[in-house]
Design a protein around this motif. Structure first.
Motif, short mmCIF file in Angstrom:
data_model
loop_
_atom_site.label_atom_id
_atom_site.label_comp_id
_atom_site.label_asym_id
_atom_site.label_seq_id
_atom_site.Cartn_x
_atom_site.Cartn_y
_atom_site.Cartn_z
N UNK A 185 0.80 -1.23 0.00
CA UNK A 185 0.00 0.00 0.00
C UNK A 185 0.83 1.27 0.00
N UNK A 186 2.12 1.17 -0.29
CA UNK A 186 2.98 2.34 -0.24
C UNK A 186 2.56 3.40 -1.26
N UNK A 187 2.75 4.67 -0.87
CA UNK A 187 2.44 5.77 -1.77
C UNK A 187 3.33 5.83 -2.99
N UNK A 188 4.41 5.06 -3.01
CA UNK A 188 5.27 5.06 -4.20
C UNK A 188 4.54 4.51 -5.41
N UNK A 189 3.45 3.80 -5.20
CA UNK A 189 2.68 3.25 -6.32
C UNK A 189 2.03 4.33 -7.16
N UNK A 190 1.82 5.49 -6.60
CA UNK A 190 1.17 6.57 -7.34
C UNK A 190 2.04 7.09 -8.48
N UNK A 191 3.33 6.77 -8.44
CA UNK A 191 4.24 7.20 -9.51
C UNK A 191 4.47 6.09 -10.53
N UNK A 192 3.67 5.03 -10.46
CA UNK A 192 3.83 3.89 -11.37
C UNK A 192 2.55 3.66 -12.17
N UNK A 193 2.67 2.80 -13.13
CA UNK A 193 1.51 2.33 -13.89
C UNK A 193 1.57 0.81 -13.99
#
Length: 388
Positions: free
Chosen positions: A173-181
């Motif tokens: 659930x890390x927020x780093x996922x928001x910079x990925x697709x």
């Protein structure tokens, strides 16, 4: 004439006694080492250098307290400790009308209907079954196919098989996922495991939309189950759930939610929980000793040994290791710019976890699984890929 021989006889007897005691001491030390060795799959040099860490990680500082807590719950005593405050919500909820005597904290068993009394009986049975397995047995990793995969496959109508899933994605659930697709890549896996009811709506491009297993800790279910009308299964009532128990009293929440769930709601085996706890404590203590040079006693103060625990994500990855041929890890990591969870504004990490130590464990899974402690010799670590 016999007296001159007494000193010599006494000396010989003393030598025999000392020799015998020394042999027994060596035997005990060797036997202790062999016991440890039977449970640990490590390279010899690594095993020898880490013996102190291994023994330290094996200590459960809460063992006596937890045992007492379970005994009290089985007796119906929910009011003797702050650990039981979570039960106060049940006293006033629409699920149970359980009264406790102010003086003793003991349940008076005044239940509104036979249905609720049945919940109480099921709770006690679940608590007994779960607590019986609170002991260290690393071979539990070899049983995850039977304990988890088979019940889920039966629910999904899949044929019974001893084999693993071909590929699994564990989505953190890390927020780093928001910079990925990664959404499409995640959904391409045979099994997608999501954590702690993290929502996917609005984030499909980053995290995908497919969910095969919902993995939660019991605090998540507790916060949901104690509210009337709360949906215990956000991914759908037909999506299997796997849950580990944070507090034994949460087994009541499991009992209530299980009655409305049309898919398996599985509790992780306590032996599996203990294995995960030892591994995370080992990596945390190892990191602490290497970075600070301080004693392990100081680790206990820094990390609050009584509260220290593995994260839900770590145990979900361990579950995937035992049930999948290929494991892909998404959303495990952090950056200064990212939130702790991609779906919330939370920035702070939970102090009871050592995320850096868990990251070290994940990288060992990829780069050098042979140094990971406590895994049984028969267990083969599958292929693991980390996507950051």
């Amino acid at each position: 004439m016999k007296r001159p021989f007494r000193p010599l006889f006494s000396l010989l007897l003393l030598i025999v006694i000392v020799s015998t005691l020394s042999s027994r001491t060596v035997f005990r030390q060797s036997f202790s080492y062999l016991q440890l060795d039977n449970h640990v799959s490590l390279e010899p040099s690594v095993r020898e250098s880490n013996s102190t860490l291994l023994q330290f990680a094996a200590i459960d500082v809460n063992e006596a307290h937890d045992k007492k807590e379970i005994e009290q719950l089985l007796e119906g005593n929910f009011g003797s400790s702050g650990r039981y405050r979570s039960f106060s919500s049940w006293q006033h909820s629409n699920y149970l009308n359980i009264r406790t005597r102010a003086s003793t904290g003991r349940l008076s068993f005044q239940l509104r209907s036979p249905k609720y009394y049945k919940i109480w009986l099921e709770f006690r049975k679940s608590l007994r079954d779960w607590s019986r397995n609170k002991w260290f047995q690393p071979d539990i990793m070899l049983d995850l196919i039977d304990l988890v995969k088979r019940p889920i496959d039966r629910h999904s109508g899949l044929p019974d098989s001893n084999g693993r899933y071909a590929s699994c994605a564990v989505v953190g659930n890390s927020g780093i996922l928001l910079k990925t697709e990664y959404g499409e890549l995640i959904d391409s896996h045979d099994i997608v495991i999501r954590l702690n009811n993290a929502r996917t709506e609005g984030f499909q491009r980053n995290v995908g939309s497919k969910t095969n297993i919902s993995f939660v800790n019991s605090h998540i279910l507790h916060r949901c189950a104690r509210r009337e009308g709360c949906f215990c299964h956000p991914y759908g009532e037909k999506v299997p759930m796997v849950m580990y128990i944070c507090q034994p009293v949460h087994l009541i929440d499991y009992t209530v939610c299980n009655a409305s769930h049309k898919a398996p709601l599985l509790i992780t085996d306590a032996r599996f929980d203990i294995l995960c706890a030892r591994m995370v404590k080992y990596y945390s203590a190892k990191r602490f000793a290497e970075e600070t040079g301080k004693s392990l006693d100081e680790w206990a103060l820094v990390h609050d040994a009584n509260q220290f625990h593995y994260s839900s994500g770590m145990q979900a990855i361990m579950l995937a290791l035992g049930t999948c041929d290929r494991v892909s890890i998404f959303g495990f990591g952090k950056s200064a710019q990212a939130t702790h969870h991609y779906h919330t504004n939370q920035k702070a990490e939970l102090h009871l976890h050592d995320y850096e130590a868990e990251y070290a464990f994940y990288h060992d899974l990829v780069e050098r699984p042979q140094v990971i402690p406590f895994l049984p010799d028969k267990f083969k670590v599958p292929s693991v890929v980390i996507h950051n």
